[in-house]
Enzyme design. Sequence first.
Site, PDB file in Angstrom:
ATOM      1  N   TRP A   1       7.833  -0.395  -1.078  1.00  0.00           N
ATOM      2  CA  TRP A   1       5.889  -0.131  -2.368  1.00  0.00           C
ATOM      3  C   TRP A   1       6.200   0.129  -3.353  1.00  0.00           C
ATOM      4  CZ3 TRP A   1       1.530   0.609  -3.133  1.00  0.00           C
ATOM      5  CH2 TRP A   1       0.492   0.439  -4.393  1.00  0.00           C
ATOM      6  N   HIS A   2       5.778   2.337  -2.724  1.00  0.00           N
ATOM      7  CA  HIS A   2       6.245   2.710  -3.506  1.00  0.00           C
ATOM      8  C   HIS A   2       6.640   2.681  -3.944  1.00  0.00           C
ATOM      9  CE1 HIS A   2       2.338   3.573  -1.043  1.00  0.00           C
ATOM     10  NE2 HIS A   2       1.861   3.938  -1.747  1.00  0.00           N
ATOM     11  N   GLY A   3       7.942   3.021  -3.760  1.00  0.00           N
ATOM     12  CA  GLY A   3       9.392   3.300  -4.823  1.00  0.00           C
ATOM     13  C   GLY A   3      11.042   3.434  -4.167  1.00  0.00           C
TER      14      GLY A   3
END
Length: 497
Positions: A334-336
């Site tokens: 989700w973060h990257g």
Amino acid sequence: MTDGVAMLFNSYEFVFLFLPISILGYYFLVRKEKSEAAKVWMTAMSFWFYGSFRMEYLWVLSGSLIFNYGVILILKRKPIPPWSMSRRKKGILAVGIAGNLGLLFYVKYMNFFIENINEIRGGSWPLLQVLLPVGISFFTFQQISFLVDYAKGEVQECSFIDYVLYISYFPKLTEGPIVTHEELFSQFRQIGNKELDSEEIRKGMTLFVFGMAKKVLLADTFGNAVNYGYDNLHLIHSPDAILLVLFYALQLYFDFSGYCDMAMGISRIFGIRLPLNFNSPYQAKNIVDFWKRWHITLSRFFTKYVYIPLGGNRKGTAVMCRNMLIVFFLSGLWHGAGWNFILWGMLHGGLYVFTRMWQRRKQGKESKGSVLLTFVYVSIAWVYFRARSVAQGNELLRLAISGGWERVNKNLAGYFNLDEFWYVLKVLRLDRWEYGHYLLMFVITAFSLVLVFLGKNAVKVTEEMKPRTWSAVFTAGLFFWCILMFSNVSSFLYFNF
């Protein structure tokens, strides 16, 4: 279509133009008891805010809103008892979730997918030229959670304007916190029915200034040093690398928590409370405790919509551990879109599972120094969060443990020599001292460590701060100091997510 003037919270345009217009228009309508008009006003301001980053983003946001509200209308046709879910409802919900994830996959992960296919098969598929709208991960997750709750019957009424404002509400649109319908809808219904609360406005402004100080005075100072270090790994030695690990841990905390403080402060000025997203996370005694304090609303989302549906801890220890690892894998993704983010997530997941097992055997007892050990582990994991690749993260950690006691890189330390402090050092003639160049780096870092390990979070300080002359002077002084630093406006780190 052209780029607008981005309304970053830490910009002149936002502080002196956008925010005053938003507040004046909102309270003008509220005092006229035009509650629906006040909601429309806030929605329009939110669209102005989002479009200021890039006009094309509005098409993505608008399309996503229309799609999701369309799914809501279809779900609404046949009311069902709460918690009852027919096959038809499940099918509609699945289409809604797939639509949201499909958009997120296309704009955020498609190129990552193509790169890996090319790497595995030796192909040369061209990468897509797609825009990645700021905050898309946040408003996508929020819409998924709303669809699920609506299908379960947890949401009774939802007008179109309430829904659009709920998703697009500008204080939390680009970086969260990820709010639930329970937290905002009841407050939206109070718009126009409450008296103007001067105490809430005062606390909101104070919290906004505290968050701005975290971002402008601390996060950006550490950020300049971090950017230099990561761009010049070939010039740094072991002490520099260790400092880089520490500096980024501090930068990320002050940046993201500073943004959340500003968002909460702005929202309180409008009389709307946002949930706490950071609760002194570096004071955590273990990794489980850390995730109860860091990005709290994201952890809440994964717990309710991933961990519990997978079975949570109800199906035995092995399944529980698997579910935890899945959550942290998804959190990293989700973060990257990169293996470094996945590795970061799994580093947290691995220690999280180990800690839960350890707590079961030791009944939750913590050893002395657990706060420091947790901070060190989290800081090392952040290396992969910041690095452009796993290889770059490995290189920094290799340098950190390579040994040697070279003097700290002078350029790295130079980013802490802010003009306002450096002038004082010159007056005191400390700039001529052999170690004078490093003095401010030491002082600012030591102050920041005291703040994160011993200080209260900004929300608590704001609540406890009484309206006194000294507090007004202190807050005003901090505000003007931040304003003077606006000349080096920088975006927030979590805009990329």
